[in-house]
Scaffold this motif. Structure first.
Motif, PDB file in Angstrom:
ATOM      1  N   ARG A   1       2.276   1.997  -3.657  1.00  0.00           N
ATOM      2  CA  ARG A   1       1.508   2.601  -4.594  1.00  0.00           C
ATOM      3  C   ARG A   1       1.049   4.164  -4.391  1.00  0.00           C
ATOM      4  O   ARG A   1       0.408   4.632  -5.024  1.00  0.00           O
ATOM      5  CB  ARG A   1       0.168   1.654  -4.581  1.00  0.00           C
TER       6      ARG A   1
ATOM      7  N   ARG B   1     -15.948  -8.525  -0.289  1.00  0.00           N
ATOM      8  CA  ARG B   1     -16.434  -8.447  -1.647  1.00  0.00           C
ATOM      9  C   ARG B   1     -17.851  -9.327  -1.833  1.00  0.00           C
ATOM     10  O   ARG B   1     -18.874  -8.640  -2.390  1.00  0.00           O
ATOM     11  CB  ARG B   1     -15.677  -8.852  -2.734  1.00  0.00           C
TER      12      ARG B   1
ATOM     13  N   ASP C   1     -25.077  -2.879  -0.407  1.00  0.00           N
ATOM     14  CA  ASP C   1     -25.091  -1.553  -0.557  1.00  0.00           C
ATOM     15  C   ASP C   1     -25.675  -0.763   0.615  1.00  0.00           C
ATOM     16  O   ASP C   1     -26.397  -1.152   1.417  1.00  0.00           O
ATOM     17  CB  ASP C   1     -26.262  -0.998  -1.720  1.00  0.00           C
TER      18      ASP C   1
ATOM     19  N   SER D   1      -6.761  -3.806  -1.246  1.00  0.00           N
ATOM     20  CA  SER D   1      -7.842  -4.357  -1.997  1.00  0.00           C
ATOM     21  C   SER D   1      -8.977  -3.468  -2.186  1.00  0.00           C
ATOM     22  O   SER D   1     -10.172  -3.339  -1.672  1.00  0.00           O
ATOM     23  CB  SER D   1      -8.189  -5.611  -1.768  1.00  0.00           C
ATOM     24  N   PRO D   2      -8.779  -2.010  -2.680  1.00  0.00           N
ATOM     25  CA  PRO D   2      -9.815  -1.045  -2.366  1.00  0.00           C
ATOM     26  C   PRO D   2     -11.113  -1.466  -2.904  1.00  0.00           C
ATOM     27  O   PRO D   2     -12.215  -1.075  -2.615  1.00  0.00           O
ATOM     28  CB  PRO D   2      -9.195   0.235  -2.667  1.00  0.00           C
ATOM     29  N   ASP D   3     -10.796  -1.936  -4.211  1.00  0.00           N
ATOM     30  CA  ASP D   3     -12.308  -2.585  -5.098  1.00  0.00           C
ATOM     31  C   ASP D   3     -12.988  -3.354  -4.397  1.00  0.00           C
ATOM     32  O   ASP D   3     -14.223  -3.186  -4.559  1.00  0.00           O
ATOM     33  CB  ASP D   3     -11.680  -3.194  -6.292  1.00  0.00           C
ATOM     34  N   ALA D   4     -12.355  -4.251  -3.206  1.00  0.00           N
ATOM     35  CA  ALA D   4     -13.379  -5.204  -2.490  1.00  0.00           C
ATOM     36  C   ALA D   4     -14.250  -4.338  -1.887  1.00  0.00           C
ATOM     37  O   ALA D   4     -15.326  -4.854  -1.266  1.00  0.00           O
ATOM     38  CB  ALA D   4     -12.453  -6.007  -1.715  1.00  0.00           C
TER      39      ALA D   4
ATOM     40  N   GLN E   1       0.827  -1.169  -0.030  1.00  0.00           N
ATOM     41  CA  GLN E   1       0.007  -0.077   0.070  1.00  0.00           C
ATOM     42  C   GLN E   1       1.106   1.370   0.164  1.00  0.00           C
ATOM     43  O   GLN E   1       0.567   2.334  -0.657  1.00  0.00           O
ATOM     44  CB  GLN E   1      -0.949  -0.099   1.141  1.00  0.00           C
TER      45      GLN E   1
ATOM     46  N   ALA F   1     -15.365  -1.199  -2.433  1.00  0.00           N
ATOM     47  CA  ALA F   1     -16.156  -0.260  -2.882  1.00  0.00           C
ATOM     48  C   ALA F   1     -17.760  -0.207  -2.516  1.00  0.00           C
ATOM     49  O   ALA F   1     -18.184  -0.954  -2.458  1.00  0.00           O
ATOM     50  CB  ALA F   1     -15.953  -0.213  -4.543  1.00  0.00           C
TER      51      ALA F   1
END
Length: 480
Positions: A45, A364, A369, A387-390, A42, A392
């Protein structure tokens, strides 16, 4: 003659290819990344400016390594291969150094035997595939030791001594405890009764290296709280290092060391024993005894093992010349077979205390929501940072300022009262924490509040523990 030189060149390259092969074997560890590597991932990046801002507050001791990984992530993208391949290549350099030292000090077979042995050592196999700087330090220590031996054999000029100073300084900037190698090198110089000229040049080169690292040492002392988790030194912690030193001492006896003679023993035994003894002494005042801080001492052990095998080949050759040529390959094959269970274990996710990617996959799958997430302790936020996408669509309701803005590894959380209010406003909360088997008692006030609110006002509906991490889904209890 050309054929003999070609064979020698081949023997020199075998340990390098061998070490790279061991490193590439199971490199992804089944697509797992543990908490220490997550810090590298992290931070690397972030922008170079953001890394600099973070180093003002935390992890200054790893600053050079983070900047290196930032560059590699920028060129090749983030992933387990980019994260770990530098360690693989660095350890291959270290194997080359052991091979070179063994051949120069103990004969043709000692070099390849030591280089092959290095990659099989359990500690080396662990950090061979680690996205942290310890393998790079080992490579630098190997280069520095080669240059020192070159000087002791009368073949070093100003360039070699400058290279020595640079190698030691780079090691110190990657982890300043690696400067303990200087004490090992000093013992070697005394052992071989080095000339006054060599001692003076070594002292100058060492002083320049220490001077280059000293600002980092002084600055990082202000961040010493980071290593407050390291337990005090106990006799139990010294058993493993003691066994390794004993093995090295046996190899030393085979080498028949003598004062005043440059040998594998004069180089290998101090490199193996002195850093570990000094680190143990320091740990009596400030607990710092971790094997990774002196991983470079394994160079000495590998050199001594190679020297012992080389001596065995020489002893066997007059009577059984063909069998003597097979001794090293057979010994390596036997060692590989004996260590195979441990080698497989070190390449599995279970070899590390946790896996930040596995729990991210669970989040994930389990999130909905409008869900919120909290982390206990706050350092477990690393799974969201890697893993920021997980995560979201999931709100981190305890976070007041992100890691980049705050210049920290995990960000700054809101005061306990604000965290409590935010949690009470939620319908569903995901808790990311440690698995029960590795979890420590909650101590921070913020974490106590998180746990208390979940226990009193929420009901656990789903709980999954995977690879040292745990994600639990809580839903708000009906109001009475």
């Amino acid at each position: 003659m050309p054929r003999r030189r070609s064979a020698r060149s081949f023997l020199w390259v075998v340990p390098v290819v061998w070490t790279v092969g061991l490193g590439l074997w199971g490199l992804s560890r089944q697509d797992s990344v543990w908490r220490d590597e997550a810090a590298t991932w992290q931070v690397a990046r972030r922008s170079s400016g953001a890394i600099g801002h973070m180093l003002e507050h935390v992890d200054a001791v790893h600053g050079l390594y983070y900047l290196l990984m930032h560059a590699l992530f920028g060129w090749f993208g983030s992933g387990t291969t980019t994260l770990r391949l530098p360690s693989v290549l660095a350890m291959a350099v270290a194997a080359a150094c052991v091979t070179h030292l063994g051949r120069r000090l103990s004969g043709a077979w000692a070099g390849p035997a030591g280089g092959l042995a290095l990659g099989l050592l359990p500690a080396v196999q662990f950090y061979l595939q680690e996205g942290r700087p310890y393998a790079l330090v080992t490579a630098g220590a190997g280069v520095a030791t080669v240059l020192l031996v070159t000087a002791l054999q009368g073949r070093a000029g100003r360039r070699q001594w400058a290279g020595y100073a640079v190698a030691v300084a780079v090691c110190g900037l990657l982890n300043w405890l690696s400067l303990l190698m200087l004490a090992a090198h000093l013992v070697t110089l005394v052992w071989v009764r080095a000339s006054r000229a060599v001692l003076v040049r070594w002292a100058v080169a060492s002083a320049l290296a220490v001077a280059a690292v000293l600002p980092l040492i002084l600055f990082s002392l202000g961040q010493a709280e980071q290593v407050s988790w390291i337990p005090p030194l106990t006799w139990h912690m010294l058993i493993g290092p003691g066994v390794l030193v004993a093995i090295g001492a046996l190899g030393c006896l085979v080498d028949r060391p003598r004062a005043g003679r440059l040998s594998a023993s004069a180089v290998g035994l101090p490199l193996l024993a002195v850093p570990q003894l000094l680190l143990a002494g320091v740990s009596l005042v400030k607990p710092l005894f971790l094997d990774r801080y002196v991983l470079f001492s394994m160079l000495g052990l590998a050199l001594l093992i190679g020297s012992a095998l080389g001596a065995a080949v020489r002893a066997l050759r007059p009577r059984l010349p063909r069998a003597s040529a097979l001794l090293v390959p057979v010994a390596v094959a036997v060692a590989l077979a004996a260590l195979l269970p441990q080698s497989l274990a070190k390449r599995s996710p279970a070899s590390r205390v946790d896996d930040v990617l596995a729990v991210a996959a669970d989040v994930r799958r389990m999130k909905q929501d409008g869900d919120a997430v909290v982390f206990v302790p706050a350092a477990r936020r690393d799974t969201a940072l890697v893993s920021p996408d997980a995560f979201a669509g999931v709100r981190d309701i305890a976070l007041a300022q992100g890691p980049v803005e705050s210049g920290t590894l995990k960000g700054e959380e809101a005061p306990p009262a604000r965290i409590r209010s935010a949690m009470l406003a939620q319908r569903r909360i995901l808790l990311v924490t440690d698995a029960a088997a590795v979890a420590r008692p909650v101590s921070a006030r913020r974490d106590e509040v998180k746990s208390a609110v979940l226990k009193r006002y929420f009901t656990e509906v789903t709980d999954i523990q995977v690879r040292g991490r745990r994600v639990t889904v809580y839903e708000r209890k009906p109001s009475r």
